[in-house]
Design an enzyme around this catalytic site. Structure first.
Site, PDB file in Angstrom:
ATOM      1  N   ASP A  47     -15.141  30.594  -8.058  1.00 21.22           N
ATOM      2  CA  ASP A  47     -15.154  29.466  -9.064  1.00 21.22           C
ATOM      3  C   ASP A  47     -16.505  28.460  -8.826  1.00 21.22           C
ATOM      4  OD1 ASP A  47     -14.275  28.136  -6.742  1.00 21.22           O
ATOM      5  OD2 ASP A  47     -12.745  27.122  -7.778  1.00 21.22           O
ATOM      6  N   SER A  48     -17.321  28.978  -7.644  1.00 23.40           N
ATOM      7  CA  SER A  48     -18.677  28.336  -7.522  1.00 23.40           C
ATOM      8  C   SER A  48     -19.473  28.266  -8.836  1.00 23.40           C
ATOM      9  CB  SER A  48     -19.335  28.492  -6.153  1.00 23.40           C
ATOM     10  OG  SER A  48     -19.372  30.054  -6.172  1.00 23.40           O
ATOM     11  N   ASP A  86     -11.527  34.403  -7.799  1.00 25.58           N
ATOM     12  CA  ASP A  86     -11.202  33.155  -7.330  1.00 25.58           C
ATOM     13  C   ASP A  86     -10.193  32.638  -8.401  1.00 25.58           C
ATOM     14  OD1 ASP A  86     -11.387  31.419  -5.079  1.00 25.58           O
ATOM     15  OD2 ASP A  86     -13.305  30.715  -5.894  1.00 25.58           O
ATOM     16  N   LYS A 116      -8.211  35.008  -4.563  1.00 31.12           N
ATOM     17  CA  LYS A 116      -8.433  34.065  -3.535  1.00 31.12           C
ATOM     18  C   LYS A 116      -7.716  32.570  -4.102  1.00 31.12           C
ATOM     19  CE  LYS A 116     -12.329  31.970  -2.359  1.00 31.12           C
ATOM     20  NZ  LYS A 116     -11.962  30.386  -2.513  1.00 31.12           N
ATOM     21  N   GLU A 118      -7.274  28.380  -2.850  1.00 34.77           N
ATOM     22  CA  GLU A 118      -7.157  27.519  -1.917  1.00 34.77           C
ATOM     23  C   GLU A 118      -5.845  26.814  -1.339  1.00 34.77           C
ATOM     24  OE1 GLU A 118     -10.126  24.489  -3.377  1.00 34.77           O
ATOM     25  OE2 GLU A 118     -11.536  26.017  -3.662  1.00 34.77           O
ATOM     26  N   GLU A 185     -13.933  27.002   5.288  1.00 37.19           N
ATOM     27  CA  GLU A 185     -15.180  26.521   4.924  1.00 37.19           C
ATOM     28  C   GLU A 185     -15.456  25.232   5.442  1.00 37.19           C
ATOM     29  OE1 GLU A 185     -15.403  26.335   0.495  1.00 37.19           O
ATOM     30  OE2 GLU A 185     -17.281  25.080   0.662  1.00 37.19           O
TER      31      GLU A 185
HETATM   32  O1  KIV Z   1     -16.223  29.621  -5.186  1.00 34.74           O
HETATM   33  C1  KIV Z   1     -16.769  30.180  -4.152  1.00 34.74           C
HETATM   34  O2  KIV Z   1     -17.965  30.541  -4.307  1.00 34.74           O
HETATM   35  C2  KIV Z   1     -16.103  30.179  -2.833  1.00 34.74           C
HETATM   36  C3  KIV Z   1     -16.810  30.222  -1.553  1.00 34.74           C
HETATM   37  C4  KIV Z   1     -17.774  29.004  -1.113  1.00 34.74           C
HETATM   38  C5  KIV Z   1     -15.983  30.657  -0.575  1.00 34.74           C
HETATM   39  O3  KIV Z   1     -14.821  29.709  -2.590  1.00 34.74           O
END
Ligand code: KIV
Length: 278
Positions: A47-48, A86, A116, A118, A185
């Site tokens: 989600d970055s 994500d 993934k 959080e 992280e």
């Molecule tokens: O969204 C992302 O890029 C991440 C990484 C920083 C692990 O969750």
């Protein structure tokens, strides 16, 4: 013959064989193809993307549709690496049903091999339900950017005893729930080492030191394409941003001077046909 696919079980095999796992983020077809061909084990459609691709100030604006859209492109460009999608903010916070449905979209529409999400104890019911739906889950502890407002900023996590104990307990809960790996992280190196030693599943570090079982970085940081924020834990492996700007300046110069396009970039026309048009 194409290289053997890296799967969720390859994550565990790698840890058992003390081989480090490599993961990078990717958000588009061409980049995914380059990274996959270079041999990276896993690609994270993080989600970055909200910050480095869409220009938001945080990851909180990213939607399930955004991730699915980019994940499709990454999946099309990937043959060997495991594509992990994500789960964005609010996609697994409202109900178990919604969480499973959103995770399912990542697999069914996005072509991802895993998702993934959080958090630890707070989301463990969602993690279990997604795994029951046969969708592999990667955990994410420490600095969890979707909680930036609760954490009061992007800070190193697990520095005091209470935080460190919670992180360790959450990691064990996630392992028991059946996650195949956990991202750590912005966690002190020695704490990440302890967590990695106490788990049988691999830890993937970002700002968590060298003892994690693997590493992940954001591709724009690695290649110097995103300069808005420069975290301490990033190492730049190539100055692609600078090369792009230099190339762009040369392009502008050549277009203005009519040096581009040259003859070899243009299509000829039969002179006789042309003369009839005048
Ligand atoms: O969204 C992302 O890029 C991440 C990484 C920083 C692990 O969750």
């Amino acid at each position: 013959m194409s290289a053997k696919k890296f799967t969720v079980s390859s994550f565990l095999t790698a840890k058992n064989n003390s081989e480090k796992i490599t993961m990078l983020t990717a958000y588009d077809y061409s980049t995914a193809k380059l990274l996959d061909q270079a041999g990276v084990d896993s690609l994270l459609v993080g989600d970055s993307l909200g910050m480095v691709m869409l220009g938001y100030e945080s990851t909180l604006q990213v939607t399930v549709d955004d991730i699915v859209h980019h994940c499709r492109a990454v999946s099309r460009g990937t043959q060997r690496a495991l594509v992990v999608a994500d789960m964005p903010f609010l996609s697994y916070h409202i109900s178990v049903e919604e969480s499973v449905r959103n995770a399912g979209r990542m697999i069914q529409e996005g072509g991802a091999g895993a998702v993934k999400l959080e958090g630890g104890e707070e989301v463990i019911d969602k993690v279990k339900a997604i795994i029951r739906a046969q969708i592999p889950v990667m955990g994410h502890l420490g600095l969890t950017p979707q909680s930036v407002n609760m954490l009061g900023g992007y800070k190193v996590q697990g520095k005091n005893e209470a935080q460190a104990r919670k992180l360790l307990a959450d990691a064990k809960l996630l392992e028991e729930a059946g996650t195949f790996a956990i991202v750590l992280e912005c966690v002190p190196e020695k704490l990440a080492k302890l967590v990695s030693e106490q788990l049988s599943i691999p830890t993937i570090g970002i700002g968590a030191g060298k003892y994690c079982d693997g590493q992940v970085l954001v591709i724009q940081d690695v290649f110097g394409i995103y300069a808005d924020i420069k975290p301490k834990f990033v190492k730049q492996y190539a100055q692609v941003g600078e090369m792009m700007q230099q190339g762009c300046r040369q392009y502008i110069e050549e277009v203005k001077a009519m040096a581009f396009p040259a003859g070899e970039h243009s299509f000829p026309m039969d002179e006789e046909v042309l003369s009839k048009l005048y």
